[in-house]
Structures are given as C-alpha cells and as structure tokens.
Design a protein around this motif. Structure first.
Motif, mmCIF file in Angstrom:
data_model
loop_
_atom_site.group_PDB
_atom_site.id
_atom_site.type_symbol
_atom_site.label_atom_id
_atom_site.label_comp_id
_atom_site.label_asym_id
_atom_site.label_seq_id
_atom_site.Cartn_x
_atom_site.Cartn_y
_atom_site.Cartn_z
ATOM 1 N N ARG A 33 1.067 -1.286 0.281
ATOM 2 C CA ARG A 33 0.060 0.147 -0.177
ATOM 3 C C ARG A 33 0.602 1.216 -0.076
ATOM 4 O O ARG A 33 0.447 2.116 -1.043
ATOM 5 C CB ARG A 33 -0.272 0.054 1.244
ATOM 6 N N ARG A 35 3.555 1.658 -1.541
ATOM 7 C CA ARG A 35 4.442 1.145 -2.575
ATOM 8 C C ARG A 35 3.371 2.335 -3.784
ATOM 9 O O ARG A 35 3.774 3.268 -4.187
ATOM 10 C CB ARG A 35 4.537 0.705 -3.389
ATOM 11 N N ALA A 36 2.086 1.880 -3.173
ATOM 12 C CA ALA A 36 1.185 2.512 -3.879
ATOM 13 C C ALA A 36 0.931 4.036 -3.966
ATOM 14 O O ALA A 36 0.965 4.638 -5.086
ATOM 15 C CB ALA A 36 -0.128 1.616 -4.084
ATOM 16 N N ASP A 40 4.415 4.311 -7.421
ATOM 17 C CA ASP A 40 4.787 2.445 -7.585
ATOM 18 C C ASP A 40 3.921 1.608 -7.609
ATOM 19 O O ASP A 40 3.885 0.866 -6.634
ATOM 20 C CB ASP A 40 5.558 1.589 -6.972
ATOM 21 N N VAL A 41 2.953 2.045 -8.263
ATOM 22 C CA VAL A 41 1.919 1.073 -8.754
ATOM 23 C C VAL A 41 1.706 -0.165 -8.817
ATOM 24 O O VAL A 41 1.411 -1.453 -8.566
ATOM 25 C CB VAL A 41 0.574 2.129 -9.741
ATOM 26 N N ASP A 42 2.542 -0.452 -9.886
ATOM 27 C CA ASP A 42 3.385 -1.577 -10.426
ATOM 28 C C ASP A 42 4.126 -2.131 -9.367
ATOM 29 O O ASP A 42 3.722 -3.493 -9.702
ATOM 30 C CB ASP A 42 3.729 -1.099 -12.150
ATOM 31 N N ALA A 44 3.323 -2.682 -6.028
ATOM 32 C CA ALA A 44 1.943 -2.342 -5.385
ATOM 33 C C ALA A 44 1.732 -3.968 -6.047
ATOM 34 O O ALA A 44 0.836 -4.324 -5.090
ATOM 35 C CB ALA A 44 1.245 -1.639 -4.914
ATOM 36 N N ILE A 45 1.134 -3.554 -7.295
ATOM 37 C CA ILE A 45 0.371 -4.882 -7.834
ATOM 38 C C ILE A 45 1.240 -6.160 -7.844
ATOM 39 O O ILE A 45 0.097 -7.088 -7.488
ATOM 40 C CB ILE A 45 -0.129 -4.758 -9.164
ATOM 41 N N LEU A 68 -7.317 -1.849 -5.806
ATOM 42 C CA LEU A 68 -6.127 -0.772 -6.367
ATOM 43 C C LEU A 68 -6.533 -1.114 -8.015
ATOM 44 O O LEU A 68 -6.675 -0.558 -9.035
ATOM 45 C CB LEU A 68 -4.674 -1.386 -6.268
ATOM 46 N N LEU A 72 -7.840 1.556 -10.987
ATOM 47 C CA LEU A 72 -6.994 1.752 -12.497
ATOM 48 C C LEU A 72 -8.274 1.651 -13.484
ATOM 49 O O LEU A 72 -7.813 1.405 -14.913
ATOM 50 C CB LEU A 72 -6.039 0.834 -12.711
#
Length: 182
Positions: A33, A35-36, A40-42, A44-45, A68, A72
C-alpha cells in the motif's frame, strides 16, 4: 493513516510494524500500500499478487489488490479479487467495500452500491471519498435528505472537495433553500 492522506504517519506506522512483524502478512500488505501511495503502482500490484499467490485463502492482500485494480479501471479483474476477498478471512475491509461500491455506482447498480458504500463510510469515517461516493449513490436513488449529510461530512473532512460542494449546492437549491446554497 493512508486513508486520511497522511503519508508521513503511514511511513512511521510501517516502520514500527516492520520492526515487530518483519514477515507478517499485514506488513507485506502495508508495504505494498505504501508503494502505491508513493507512486509505484506496478510494484504494489506485483507485491500484492505475490502475497495472494503465497496465501490464496487470505482475504486482506486480495482486498487491496482488487481495490487497486478497480481504481486503475481494471474493473472485471478487480471485482473478481474483491468478491473473493469479501468472503475470505481478513478480506472484509472498508476499502474493499469502497471499491465494490464505486464499481457498482459506475455500473448503475445503485442499491448495491449504497450498501457497500455505507460499510466503507462507516469503516473509514475520516476519509472523504467514501462519504462523497455514498452521497452520490443516495442522491441517485432519490434519497436527497440522506445524501446531504454525506456531502457535508465529505467537505468537513476535505474542505477543497469541489464535487461535494457542488452536490450540497445542488441539493439545497433543489429543495428551495437557496440561501444555504450560496
């Protein structure tokens, strides 16, 4: 802390969590969470998907992964994770209800959206977005008297939330309370 937009508080909480529970599932979710939140969403995923793969019955990482993905625009994939999370141990969290409610609102499933958004707003009383989205759902259902306090709560939390102010003005104008709409 993240729900309130307090990135500094969230970092401090994560640091404390990591000191006491380095390899805990909750710590892994908190890291993802963060990271997002830091952009850095990628990453986090990827981290949440790894947690889901390691612990397929754990609802918490699946709930945040689904939330998330819905945010997106990957609604179908996100909803699959969210529905599984909500019926799994630890996955019935307010952010999951918010994501499901928002997806239902966008799909025009207003009654179902309102149910999930009620749970989200109750579980995240200091977050503006769930209050606003609940107001939207209630207003769309024709429940203006119930929607107005939700918009009010939203602007109490986040005074610059323009869409919530617009909702308040609209509802007050439509109910003939123009002096309050100004």
């Amino acid at each position: 802390a993240l729900g309130r937009g307090d990135l500094g508080g969230a970092k401090a909480a994560l640091t404390a969590l990591e000191q006491d529970h380095q390899d805990d599932l909750f710590t892994g979710v908190a890291r993802a969470r963060m990271r997002a939140a830091e952009g850095d969403v990628d990453g986090a995923i990827t981290a949440l998907q790894a947690l889901v793969n390691q612990r397929p019955r754990a609802g918490l990482p699946r709930a945040y992964l689904g939330s998330l993905l819905v945010a997106l625009g990957q609604t179908t994939k996100g909803m699959t994770h969210l529905k599984t999370a909500l019926s799994s141990e630890g996955g019935d969290v307010p952010s999951a209800h918010h994501a499901v409610g928002l997806a239902m609102l966008r799909a025009g499933k207003l009654a179902e959206a309102a149910q999930h958004l009620e749970q989200a707003a109750a579980g995240m009383p200091d977050a503006a977005a769930p209050a606003f989205h609940l107001g939207e759902a209630l207003e769309a259902l024709g429940r203006s008297a119930d929607a107005e306090p939700r918009y009010t709560r939203c602007v109490e939390i986040e005074p610059s939330f323009a869409a919530a102010w617009a909702g308040l003005v609209r509802l007050r104008a439509l109910s003939g309370r123009l002096e309050e709409a100004e």
